[in-house]
Design a protein around this motif. Structure first.
Motif, PDB file in Angstrom:
ATOM      1  N   GLU A  17       6.925  -7.335  -3.547  1.00 48.87           N
ATOM      2  CA  GLU A  17       5.659  -7.420  -4.222  1.00 48.87           C
ATOM      3  C   GLU A  17       4.702  -6.639  -3.380  1.00 48.87           C
ATOM      4  N   LEU A  18       4.561  -6.998  -2.338  1.00 46.58           N
ATOM      5  CA  LEU A  18       3.498  -5.912  -1.365  1.00 46.58           C
ATOM      6  C   LEU A  18       3.576  -4.587  -1.728  1.00 46.58           C
ATOM      7  N   GLU A  25      -2.297   0.030  -6.118  1.00 45.12           N
ATOM      8  CA  GLU A  25      -3.298   0.325  -5.567  1.00 45.12           C
ATOM      9  C   GLU A  25      -3.547   1.701  -5.277  1.00 45.12           C
ATOM     10  N   ALA A  26      -2.458   2.411  -4.810  1.00 45.18           N
ATOM     11  CA  ALA A  26      -2.450   3.791  -4.280  1.00 45.18           C
ATOM     12  C   ALA A  26      -2.613   4.691  -5.698  1.00 45.18           C
ATOM     13  N   ASN A  27      -2.513   4.145  -6.875  1.00 46.13           N
ATOM     14  CA  ASN A  27      -2.254   5.043  -8.146  1.00 46.13           C
ATOM     15  C   ASN A  27      -1.009   5.877  -8.163  1.00 46.13           C
ATOM     16  N   VAL A  28       0.109   5.184  -7.947  1.00 48.43           N
ATOM     17  CA  VAL A  28       1.425   5.940  -7.685  1.00 48.43           C
ATOM     18  C   VAL A  28       2.171   5.607  -9.144  1.00 48.43           C
ATOM     19  N   ALA A  29       2.391   6.526  -9.925  1.00 50.27           N
ATOM     20  CA  ALA A  29       2.659   6.114 -11.296  1.00 50.27           C
ATOM     21  C   ALA A  29       4.343   5.974 -11.455  1.00 50.27           C
ATOM     22  N   ASN A  30       4.903   6.461 -10.205  1.00 48.74           N
ATOM     23  CA  ASN A  30       6.653   6.451 -10.453  1.00 48.74           C
ATOM     24  C   ASN A  30       6.863   4.847 -10.407  1.00 48.74           C
ATOM     25  N   ASP A 121      -0.995  -5.940   8.077  1.00 48.86           N
ATOM     26  CA  ASP A 121      -2.374  -5.717   7.386  1.00 48.86           C
ATOM     27  C   ASP A 121      -2.264  -5.060   6.062  1.00 48.86           C
ATOM     28  N   PHE A 122      -2.509  -5.759   4.911  1.00 51.20           N
ATOM     29  CA  PHE A 122      -2.324  -5.527   3.441  1.00 51.20           C
ATOM     30  C   PHE A 122      -3.161  -4.043   3.110  1.00 51.20           C
ATOM     31  N   GLU A 123      -4.214  -4.028   3.920  1.00 51.55           N
ATOM     32  CA  GLU A 123      -5.221  -2.611   3.549  1.00 51.55           C
ATOM     33  C   GLU A 123      -4.477  -1.562   4.332  1.00 51.55           C
ATOM     34  N   PHE A 125      -1.233  -1.488   5.049  1.00 50.04           N
ATOM     35  CA  PHE A 125       0.253  -1.069   4.146  1.00 50.04           C
ATOM     36  C   PHE A 125      -0.346  -0.227   2.929  1.00 50.04           C
ATOM     37  N   VAL A 126      -1.438  -0.854   2.283  1.00 50.24           N
ATOM     38  CA  VAL A 126      -1.700   0.275   1.187  1.00 50.24           C
ATOM     39  C   VAL A 126      -1.889   1.422   1.528  1.00 50.24           C
ATOM     40  N   TRP A 127      -2.823   1.699   2.713  1.00 50.69           N
ATOM     41  CA  TRP A 127      -3.046   3.264   3.296  1.00 50.69           C
ATOM     42  C   TRP A 127      -1.749   3.751   3.686  1.00 50.69           C
ATOM     43  N   ALA A 128      -0.784   3.218   4.198  1.00 51.52           N
ATOM     44  CA  ALA A 128       0.707   3.864   4.673  1.00 51.52           C
ATOM     45  C   ALA A 128       1.195   4.151   3.239  1.00 51.52           C
TER      46      ALA A 128
END
Length: 145
Positions: A17-18, A25-30, A121-123, A125-128
């Motif tokens: 889920e994360l 959040e990163a706008n990855v459309a795949n 950290d979620f933020e 994780f989103v960055w990664a």
């Protein structure tokens, strides 16, 4: 433009889920396909078992692979991917909680393309995940078979 799937091999539903949220959040459309264990991941890639009807020539853009999995662990999955001519060049990124030098070394010895420790950290994780998406899905030019 059609986007190739991302194969996420992860047995922890919270991490699945994360990862979904982070890609969103990163706008990855795949589209993300989830395999809950190593055996299912190989069934998906090689179009067998419950994935027998799938076109095996349609490989995912990338495989995000956890190391600690039931049935077959990530190292065994990676070995099978690299050992098959059809999947040998498939980009595989280990995405795991382990930063153990043995895990890092073993993964690279088996041919992983990249090794990323999951940030807690979620933020972060989103960055990664955004970096993974940007590099592997946009910037990288995969080898054409």
């Amino acid at each position: 433009m059609t986007h190739k799937d991302i194969l996420l091999v992860e047995d922890n539903p919270d991490d699945v889920e994360l990862t979904r949220l982070a890609f969103e959040e990163a706008n990855v459309a795949n589209r993300m396909v989830v395999a809950g264990d190593g055996a299912e991941a190989l069934d998906y890639l090689f179009a067998r078992g419950k994935h027998a009807g799938r076109d095996a020539s349609q490989l995912p853009a990338i495989v995000l692979l956890d190391l600690n999995l039931p049935k077959l662990d990530g190292r065994e999955v990676l070995q099978a991917i690299r050992g098959n001519p059809a999947t040998r060049d498939l980009p595989v990124i280990v995405l795991t909680t382990s930063a153990e030098p043995f895990d890092v070394e073993a993964s690279y010895a088996l041919g992983v393309n990249s090794y990323i420790q999951k940030p807690v950290d979620f933020e972060q994780f989103v960055w990664a995940v955004r970096q993974v998406g940007l590099y592997w899905l946009v910037l990288n030019h995969p080898r054409v078979a």
